[in-house]
Design a protein around this motif. Structure first.
Motif, PDB file in Angstrom:
ATOM      1  N   ILE A  12       0.848  -1.198   0.000  1.00  0.00           N
ATOM      2  CA  ILE A  12       0.000   0.000   0.000  1.00  0.00           C
ATOM      3  C   ILE A  12       0.882   1.247   0.000  1.00  0.00           C
ATOM      4  O   ILE A  12       0.617   2.214  -0.730  1.00  0.00           O
ATOM      5  N   LYS A  13       1.941   1.217   0.809  1.00  0.00           N
ATOM      6  CA  LYS A  13       2.873   2.355   0.838  1.00  0.00           C
ATOM      7  C   LYS A  13       3.532   2.533  -0.529  1.00  0.00           C
ATOM      8  O   LYS A  13       3.718   3.670  -0.989  1.00  0.00           O
ATOM      9  N   ASP A  14       3.889   1.435  -1.192  1.00  0.00           N
ATOM     10  CA  ASP A  14       4.447   1.524  -2.549  1.00  0.00           C
ATOM     11  C   ASP A  14       3.457   2.215  -3.495  1.00  0.00           C
ATOM     12  O   ASP A  14       3.851   3.056  -4.307  1.00  0.00           O
ATOM     13  N   ASP A  15       2.180   1.838  -3.404  1.00  0.00           N
ATOM     14  CA  ASP A  15       1.155   2.442  -4.253  1.00  0.00           C
ATOM     15  C   ASP A  15       1.058   3.947  -3.992  1.00  0.00           C
ATOM     16  O   ASP A  15       0.897   4.747  -4.927  1.00  0.00           O
TER      17      ASP A  15
ATOM     18  N   ASP B 243       7.109   0.649  11.763  1.00  0.00           N
ATOM     19  CA  ASP B 243       6.944   2.096  11.581  1.00  0.00           C
ATOM     20  C   ASP B 243       7.785   2.604  10.411  1.00  0.00           C
ATOM     21  O   ASP B 243       7.361   3.485   9.664  1.00  0.00           O
ATOM     22  N   TYR B 244       8.969   2.023  10.255  1.00  0.00           N
ATOM     23  CA  TYR B 244       9.847   2.417   9.150  1.00  0.00           C
ATOM     24  C   TYR B 244       9.181   2.150   7.809  1.00  0.00           C
ATOM     25  O   TYR B 244       9.239   2.974   6.891  1.00  0.00           O
ATOM     26  N   ILE B 245       8.527   1.006   7.685  1.00  0.00           N
ATOM     27  CA  ILE B 245       7.821   0.669   6.441  1.00  0.00           C
ATOM     28  C   ILE B 245       6.692   1.648   6.172  1.00  0.00           C
ATOM     29  O   ILE B 245       6.471   2.096   5.042  1.00  0.00           O
ATOM     30  N   ALA B 246       5.981   2.039   7.237  1.00  0.00           N
ATOM     31  CA  ALA B 246       4.846   2.938   7.077  1.00  0.00           C
ATOM     32  C   ALA B 246       5.269   4.356   6.700  1.00  0.00           C
ATOM     33  O   ALA B 246       4.560   5.060   5.962  1.00  0.00           O
ATOM     34  N   LYS B 247       6.433   4.776   7.184  1.00  0.00           N
ATOM     35  CA  LYS B 247       6.861   6.160   7.024  1.00  0.00           C
ATOM     36  C   LYS B 247       7.917   6.358   5.945  1.00  0.00           C
ATOM     37  O   LYS B 247       8.353   7.495   5.695  1.00  0.00           O
ATOM     38  N   ARG B 248       8.361   5.274   5.301  1.00  0.00           N
ATOM     39  CA  ARG B 248       9.468   5.388   4.356  1.00  0.00           C
ATOM     40  C   ARG B 248       9.125   6.325   3.195  1.00  0.00           C
ATOM     41  O   ARG B 248       7.950   6.508   2.836  1.00  0.00           O
ATOM     42  N   THR B 249      10.160   6.879   2.593  1.00  0.00           N
ATOM     43  CA  THR B 249       9.975   7.824   1.485  1.00  0.00           C
ATOM     44  C   THR B 249      10.478   7.268   0.161  1.00  0.00           C
ATOM     45  O   THR B 249      10.466   7.965  -0.847  1.00  0.00           O
ATOM     46  N   TYR B 250      10.935   6.011   0.141  1.00  0.00           N
ATOM     47  CA  TYR B 250      11.372   5.367  -1.106  1.00  0.00           C
ATOM     48  C   TYR B 250      11.254   3.861  -0.967  1.00  0.00           C
ATOM     49  O   TYR B 250      11.005   3.356   0.116  1.00  0.00           O
TER      50      TYR B 250
ATOM     51  N   SER C 150      -4.683  -1.651 -11.162  1.00  0.00           N
ATOM     52  CA  SER C 150      -5.475  -1.304  -9.989  1.00  0.00           C
ATOM     53  C   SER C 150      -4.533  -1.141  -8.798  1.00  0.00           C
ATOM     54  O   SER C 150      -3.615  -1.933  -8.598  1.00  0.00           O
ATOM     55  N   THR C 151      -4.738  -0.093  -8.024  1.00  0.00           N
ATOM     56  CA  THR C 151      -3.947   0.171  -6.829  1.00  0.00           C
ATOM     57  C   THR C 151      -4.888   0.584  -5.703  1.00  0.00           C
ATOM     58  O   THR C 151      -6.065   0.879  -5.938  1.00  0.00           O
ATOM     59  N   TYR C 152      -4.364   0.624  -4.494  1.00  0.00           N
ATOM     60  CA  TYR C 152      -5.194   1.063  -3.374  1.00  0.00           C
ATOM     61  C   TYR C 152      -5.661   2.507  -3.545  1.00  0.00           C
ATOM     62  O   TYR C 152      -6.849   2.796  -3.324  1.00  0.00           O
ATOM     63  N   PRO C 153      -4.800   3.454  -3.949  1.00  0.00           N
ATOM     64  CA  PRO C 153      -5.292   4.817  -4.166  1.00  0.00           C
ATOM     65  C   PRO C 153      -6.349   4.891  -5.280  1.00  0.00           C
ATOM     66  O   PRO C 153      -7.292   5.686  -5.188  1.00  0.00           O
ATOM     67  N   LYS C 154      -6.204   4.065  -6.306  1.00  0.00           N
ATOM     68  CA  LYS C 154      -7.180   4.080  -7.398  1.00  0.00           C
ATOM     69  C   LYS C 154      -8.535   3.575  -6.920  1.00  0.00           C
ATOM     70  O   LYS C 154      -9.585   4.115  -7.302  1.00  0.00           O
ATOM     71  N   LEU C 155      -8.545   2.540  -6.073  1.00  0.00           N
ATOM     72  CA  LEU C 155      -9.796   1.954  -5.607  1.00  0.00           C
ATOM     73  C   LEU C 155     -10.387   2.687  -4.409  1.00  0.00           C
ATOM     74  O   LEU C 155     -11.610   2.774  -4.273  1.00  0.00           O
ATOM     75  N   LEU C 156      -9.522   3.221  -3.532  1.00  0.00           N
ATOM     76  CA  LEU C 156      -9.995   3.817  -2.283  1.00  0.00           C
ATOM     77  C   LEU C 156      -9.790   5.326  -2.204  1.00  0.00           C
ATOM     78  O   LEU C 156     -10.268   5.965  -1.257  1.00  0.00           O
ATOM     79  N   GLY C 157      -9.083   5.890  -3.192  1.00  0.00           N
ATOM     80  CA  GLY C 157      -8.669   7.279  -3.079  1.00  0.00           C
ATOM     81  C   GLY C 157      -7.399   7.357  -2.243  1.00  0.00           C
ATOM     82  O   GLY C 157      -7.099   6.448  -1.460  1.00  0.00           O
ATOM     83  N   LEU C 158      -6.646   8.442  -2.390  1.00  0.00           N
ATOM     84  CA  LEU C 158      -5.374   8.560  -1.681  1.00  0.00           C
ATOM     85  C   LEU C 158      -5.590   8.561  -0.165  1.00  0.00           C
ATOM     86  O   LEU C 158      -4.863   7.867   0.568  1.00  0.00           O
TER      87      LEU C 158
END
Length: 295
Positions: free
Chosen positions: A220-223, A288-295, A247-255
Protein backbone atom coordinates in the motif's frame (compact mmCIF):
# COMPACT_ATOMS: atom_id res chain seq x y z
CA UNK A 1 16.17 2.03 22.82
CA UNK A 2 15.13 4.62 20.26
CA UNK A 3 15.25 5.43 16.57
CA UNK A 4 19.02 5.78 16.69
CA UNK A 5 19.28 2.17 17.80
CA UNK A 6 17.23 1.06 14.77
CA UNK A 7 19.40 3.15 12.46
CA UNK A 8 22.51 1.57 13.95
CA UNK A 9 21.07 -1.93 13.56
CA UNK A 10 20.12 -1.31 9.92
CA UNK A 11 23.47 0.27 9.08
CA UNK A 12 25.42 -2.58 10.66
CA UNK A 13 23.33 -5.37 9.16
CA UNK A 14 23.02 -3.86 5.67
CA UNK A 15 26.80 -3.42 5.65
CA UNK A 16 27.26 -7.05 6.71
CA UNK A 17 24.84 -8.40 4.10
CA UNK A 18 26.49 -6.33 1.37
CA UNK A 19 29.89 -7.66 2.47
CA UNK A 20 28.72 -11.26 2.32
CA UNK A 21 26.74 -11.23 -0.96
CA UNK A 22 29.81 -10.86 -3.25
CA UNK A 23 31.68 -13.47 -1.19
CA UNK A 24 28.96 -15.96 -2.04
CA UNK A 25 29.17 -15.08 -5.73
CA UNK A 26 32.95 -15.27 -5.77
CA UNK A 27 32.75 -18.95 -4.80
CA UNK A 28 30.66 -19.88 -7.85
CA UNK A 29 32.35 -21.59 -10.80
CA UNK A 30 30.46 -19.86 -13.61
CA UNK A 31 31.13 -17.70 -16.70
CA UNK A 32 32.40 -14.25 -15.74
CA UNK A 33 29.66 -12.41 -17.64
CA UNK A 34 26.98 -14.33 -15.73
CA UNK A 35 28.57 -13.53 -12.37
CA UNK A 36 28.92 -9.88 -13.43
CA UNK A 37 25.24 -9.70 -14.34
CA UNK A 38 24.21 -11.33 -11.05
CA UNK A 39 26.46 -9.03 -9.05
CA UNK A 40 25.33 -5.91 -10.94
CA UNK A 41 21.79 -6.20 -9.61
CA UNK A 42 22.76 -7.57 -6.20
CA UNK A 43 25.01 -4.55 -5.64
CA UNK A 44 22.55 -1.98 -7.00
CA UNK A 45 21.56 -0.96 -3.48
CA UNK A 46 18.12 -1.12 -1.94
CA UNK A 47 16.72 -1.25 1.56
CA UNK A 48 17.74 -4.89 2.24
CA UNK A 49 14.45 -5.03 4.13
CA UNK A 50 13.97 -8.80 3.90
CA UNK A 51 17.36 -9.64 5.45
CA UNK A 52 16.74 -6.94 8.08
CA UNK A 53 13.40 -8.48 9.06
CA UNK A 54 14.93 -11.94 9.36
CA UNK A 55 17.84 -10.71 11.46
CA UNK A 56 15.61 -8.49 13.62
CA UNK A 57 13.43 -11.52 14.38
CA UNK A 58 16.49 -13.51 15.44
CA UNK A 59 17.74 -10.67 17.61
CA UNK A 60 14.36 -10.42 19.30
CA UNK A 61 14.80 -14.01 20.47
CA UNK A 62 18.38 -13.43 21.57
CA UNK A 63 19.79 -15.79 18.93
CA UNK A 64 23.19 -15.24 17.30
CA UNK A 65 22.77 -13.39 14.00
CA UNK A 66 25.49 -15.59 12.50
CA UNK A 67 22.91 -18.36 12.26
CA UNK A 68 20.77 -16.24 9.94
CA UNK A 69 23.18 -14.53 7.56
CA UNK A 70 23.21 -17.26 4.90
CA UNK A 71 19.41 -17.38 4.75
CA UNK A 72 19.27 -13.57 4.75
CA UNK A 73 21.59 -13.50 1.73
CA UNK A 74 19.52 -16.20 0.04
CA UNK A 75 16.25 -14.29 0.34
CA UNK A 76 17.92 -11.14 -0.98
CA UNK A 77 19.10 -13.14 -4.01
CA UNK A 78 15.55 -14.30 -4.71
CA UNK A 79 14.20 -10.77 -4.27
CA UNK A 80 16.84 -9.50 -6.70
CA UNK A 81 16.02 -12.20 -9.27
CA UNK A 82 12.36 -11.16 -9.12
CA UNK A 83 13.29 -7.53 -9.80
CA UNK A 84 15.48 -8.44 -12.78
CA UNK A 85 12.64 -10.43 -14.34
CA UNK A 86 9.97 -7.84 -13.43
CA UNK A 87 11.93 -5.17 -15.30
CA UNK A 88 12.08 -7.16 -18.56
CA UNK A 89 10.14 -5.89 -21.62
CA UNK A 90 7.45 -8.64 -21.52
CA UNK A 91 6.69 -7.69 -17.90
CA UNK A 92 7.02 -4.09 -16.57
CA UNK A 93 9.51 -2.96 -19.26
CA UNK A 94 11.42 -0.64 -16.91
CA UNK A 95 14.62 1.12 -17.94
CA UNK A 96 15.73 2.24 -14.48
CA UNK A 97 15.99 0.48 -11.14
CA UNK A 98 17.36 2.19 -8.02
CA UNK A 99 18.74 5.02 -10.14
CA UNK A 100 20.70 2.70 -12.47
CA UNK A 101 19.92 1.14 -15.87
CA UNK A 102 18.06 -2.13 -15.45
CA UNK A 103 19.96 -5.39 -15.89
CA UNK A 104 18.65 -6.15 -19.38
CA UNK A 105 19.68 -2.68 -20.58
CA UNK A 106 23.27 -3.40 -19.53
CA UNK A 107 23.69 -7.11 -20.26
CA UNK A 108 20.90 -7.83 -22.75
CA UNK A 109 17.60 -9.60 -22.22
CA UNK A 110 18.93 -13.15 -22.51
CA UNK A 111 21.69 -12.62 -19.94
CA UNK A 112 19.25 -10.83 -17.60
CA UNK A 113 16.95 -13.85 -17.70
CA UNK A 114 19.86 -16.18 -16.97
CA UNK A 115 21.18 -13.94 -14.18
CA UNK A 116 17.75 -14.09 -12.54
CA UNK A 117 17.59 -17.85 -12.99
CA UNK A 118 21.05 -18.21 -11.46
CA UNK A 119 20.21 -16.08 -8.41
CA UNK A 120 17.02 -18.05 -7.83
CA UNK A 121 18.63 -21.48 -7.95
CA UNK A 122 21.84 -20.47 -6.17
CA UNK A 123 19.86 -19.15 -3.20
CA UNK A 124 18.86 -22.71 -2.29
CA UNK A 125 22.49 -23.83 -2.54
CA UNK A 126 23.48 -21.07 -0.12
CA UNK A 127 21.01 -22.32 2.49
CA UNK A 128 21.88 -25.98 1.89
CA UNK A 129 25.61 -25.32 2.35
CA UNK A 130 25.26 -23.16 5.47
CA UNK A 131 27.52 -24.22 8.34
CA UNK A 132 25.30 -22.47 10.87
CA UNK A 133 22.06 -24.40 10.39
CA UNK A 134 21.01 -27.90 11.34
CA UNK A 135 19.99 -30.31 8.59
CA UNK A 136 16.38 -30.10 9.81
CA UNK A 137 16.50 -26.28 9.66
CA UNK A 138 17.90 -26.41 6.13
CA UNK A 139 15.16 -28.75 4.91
CA UNK A 140 12.41 -26.66 6.48
CA UNK A 141 13.84 -23.38 5.18
CA UNK A 142 14.24 -24.70 1.63
CA UNK A 143 10.64 -25.96 1.66
CA UNK A 144 9.32 -22.69 3.06
CA UNK A 145 11.32 -20.55 0.64
CA UNK A 146 10.38 -22.62 -2.41
CA UNK A 147 6.69 -22.25 -1.50
CA UNK A 148 7.02 -18.52 -0.82
CA UNK A 149 8.85 -17.82 -4.09
CA UNK A 150 7.04 -20.33 -6.31
CA UNK A 151 3.71 -20.77 -8.09
CA UNK A 152 1.61 -20.62 -4.93
CA UNK A 153 3.57 -17.59 -3.72
CA UNK A 154 5.47 -14.79 -5.43
CA UNK A 155 5.29 -16.15 -9.00
CA UNK A 156 1.56 -16.76 -8.70
CA UNK A 157 1.13 -13.20 -7.45
CA UNK A 158 3.05 -11.87 -10.44
CA UNK A 159 0.77 -13.80 -12.79
CA UNK A 160 -2.32 -12.39 -11.08
CA UNK A 161 -0.79 -8.91 -11.30
CA UNK A 162 -0.23 -9.24 -15.07
CA UNK A 163 -3.72 -10.60 -15.61
CA UNK A 164 -5.14 -7.71 -13.62
CA UNK A 165 -3.77 -5.03 -15.93
CA UNK A 166 -6.27 -3.02 -17.97
CA UNK A 167 -9.21 -4.01 -15.80
CA UNK A 168 -10.66 -2.88 -12.49
CA UNK A 169 -9.96 -5.25 -9.61
CA UNK A 170 -11.82 -5.66 -6.34
CA UNK A 171 -10.02 -5.01 -3.06
CA UNK A 172 -10.00 -8.79 -2.47
CA UNK A 173 -8.30 -9.42 -5.83
CA UNK A 174 -5.78 -6.67 -5.16
CA UNK A 175 -4.99 -8.09 -1.73
CA UNK A 176 -4.37 -11.52 -3.29
CA UNK A 177 -1.85 -9.99 -5.70
CA UNK A 178 0.02 -8.05 -3.03
CA UNK A 179 -0.17 -10.82 -0.45
CA UNK A 180 1.58 -13.16 -2.89
CA UNK A 181 3.74 -10.99 -5.15
CA UNK A 182 5.23 -8.87 -2.34
CA UNK A 183 4.06 -10.29 0.96
CA UNK A 184 5.30 -13.85 0.56
CA UNK A 185 9.03 -13.03 0.69
CA UNK A 186 8.50 -10.56 3.53
CA UNK A 187 6.58 -13.26 5.39
CA UNK A 188 9.28 -15.82 4.64
CA UNK A 189 11.92 -13.55 6.17
CA UNK A 190 10.06 -13.28 9.46
CA UNK A 191 9.00 -16.94 9.52
CA UNK A 192 12.57 -18.01 8.74
CA UNK A 193 13.85 -15.95 11.65
CA UNK A 194 11.34 -17.55 14.02
CA UNK A 195 12.15 -21.02 12.69
CA UNK A 196 15.92 -20.59 13.10
CA UNK A 197 15.33 -19.15 16.58
CA UNK A 198 13.26 -22.19 17.58
CA UNK A 199 10.18 -20.12 18.46
CA UNK A 200 7.11 -21.92 19.76
CA UNK A 201 4.12 -22.71 17.56
CA UNK A 202 1.99 -19.92 19.02
CA UNK A 203 4.70 -17.34 18.37
CA UNK A 204 5.20 -18.64 14.84
CA UNK A 205 1.46 -18.32 14.14
CA UNK A 206 1.37 -14.75 15.49
CA UNK A 207 4.45 -13.80 13.48
CA UNK A 208 2.89 -15.22 10.30
CA UNK A 209 -0.17 -13.03 10.90
CA UNK A 210 2.08 -10.06 11.69
CA UNK A 211 4.05 -10.63 8.49
CA UNK A 212 0.92 -10.80 6.31
CA UNK A 213 -0.34 -7.42 7.49
CA UNK A 214 3.16 -5.98 7.22
CA UNK A 215 3.44 -7.20 3.62
CA UNK A 216 0.12 -5.60 2.65
CA UNK A 217 1.15 -2.37 4.39
CA UNK A 218 4.42 -2.38 2.44
CA UNK A 219 2.62 -2.62 -0.90
CA UNK A 220 0.00 0.00 0.00
CA UNK A 221 2.87 2.35 0.84
CA UNK A 222 4.45 1.52 -2.55
CA UNK A 223 1.16 2.44 -4.25
CA UNK A 224 1.08 5.75 -2.36
CA UNK A 225 4.71 6.53 -3.20
CA UNK A 226 4.00 5.92 -6.90
CA UNK A 227 1.76 9.00 -6.65
CA UNK A 228 3.51 11.32 -4.21
CA UNK A 229 7.04 9.95 -3.89
CA UNK A 230 10.32 11.52 -4.98
CA UNK A 231 11.76 10.35 -8.34
CA UNK A 232 15.33 10.71 -7.17
CA UNK A 233 14.83 8.79 -3.92
CA UNK A 234 12.83 5.99 -5.54
CA UNK A 235 15.27 5.67 -8.44
CA UNK A 236 12.74 5.21 -11.26
CA UNK A 237 9.96 7.29 -12.84
CA UNK A 238 6.75 7.65 -10.84
CA UNK A 239 3.30 6.98 -12.24
CA UNK A 240 4.06 3.58 -13.78
CA UNK A 241 0.98 2.03 -12.13
CA UNK A 242 -1.28 4.57 -13.84
CA UNK A 243 0.57 4.20 -17.14
CA UNK A 244 0.18 0.40 -17.01
CA UNK A 245 -3.49 0.80 -16.01
CA UNK A 246 -3.00 -1.23 -12.84
CA UNK A 247 -5.47 -1.30 -9.99
CA UNK A 248 -3.95 0.17 -6.83
CA UNK A 249 -5.19 1.06 -3.37
CA UNK A 250 -5.29 4.82 -4.17
CA UNK A 251 -7.18 4.08 -7.40
CA UNK A 252 -9.80 1.95 -5.61
CA UNK A 253 -10.00 3.82 -2.28
CA UNK A 254 -8.67 7.28 -3.08
CA UNK A 255 -5.37 8.56 -1.68
CA UNK A 256 -6.86 9.33 1.76
CA UNK A 257 -8.57 5.92 1.86
CA UNK A 258 -5.31 4.18 0.96
CA UNK A 259 -3.54 5.97 3.81
CA UNK A 260 -6.28 4.90 6.21
CA UNK A 261 -5.92 1.31 4.99
CA UNK A 262 -2.15 1.54 5.51
CA UNK A 263 -2.65 2.66 9.11
CA UNK A 264 -5.17 -0.15 9.70
CA UNK A 265 -2.73 -2.86 8.56
CA UNK A 266 0.15 -1.30 10.51
CA UNK A 267 -1.87 -1.25 13.72
CA UNK A 268 -3.10 -4.81 13.24
CA UNK A 269 0.44 -6.01 12.52
CA UNK A 270 1.63 -4.49 15.80
CA UNK A 271 -1.23 -6.14 17.69
CA UNK A 272 -0.10 -9.57 16.43
CA UNK A 273 3.54 -8.77 17.18
CA UNK A 274 2.81 -7.97 20.82
CA UNK A 275 1.18 -11.36 21.32
CA UNK A 276 4.60 -13.03 20.92
CA UNK A 277 7.04 -13.92 23.69
CA UNK A 278 10.02 -11.95 22.41
CA UNK A 279 11.67 -8.55 22.48
CA UNK A 280 9.44 -6.51 20.16
CA UNK A 281 11.54 -3.38 19.70
CA UNK A 282 13.25 -3.95 16.35
CA UNK A 283 10.25 -5.42 14.54
CA UNK A 284 8.03 -2.66 15.99
CA UNK A 285 10.44 0.01 14.73
CA UNK A 286 10.78 -1.68 11.34
CA UNK A 287 6.98 -1.68 11.06
CA UNK A 288 6.94 2.10 11.58
CA UNK A 289 9.85 2.42 9.15
CA UNK A 290 7.82 0.67 6.44
CA UNK A 291 4.85 2.94 7.08
CA UNK A 292 6.86 6.16 7.02
CA UNK A 293 9.47 5.39 4.36
CA UNK A 294 9.97 7.82 1.49
CA UNK A 295 11.37 5.37 -1.11
Amino acid sequence: MNETALDLFLTEQITEIERRLPLHLNSIKAPRVLKDAMNYSLQAGGKRLRPALLLATLKGYGVSLERGYDTACAVEMIHTYSLIHDDLPPMDNDDMRRGKPTNHNVFGEAMAILAGDALLTYSFEVISNSRHLTDVDKAMLVLLLSKSAGPSGMVGGQVADMEGENRSLSIEELEYIHDHKTGELLSFSIEAGSLIAGAGKEDQAMLRAFARDLGLAFQIKDDILDIEGDNEKIGKPLGSDKENEKSTYPKLLGLAGAKDKLDWHINRAKAYLYKTEKDHFLLHELTDYIAKRTY
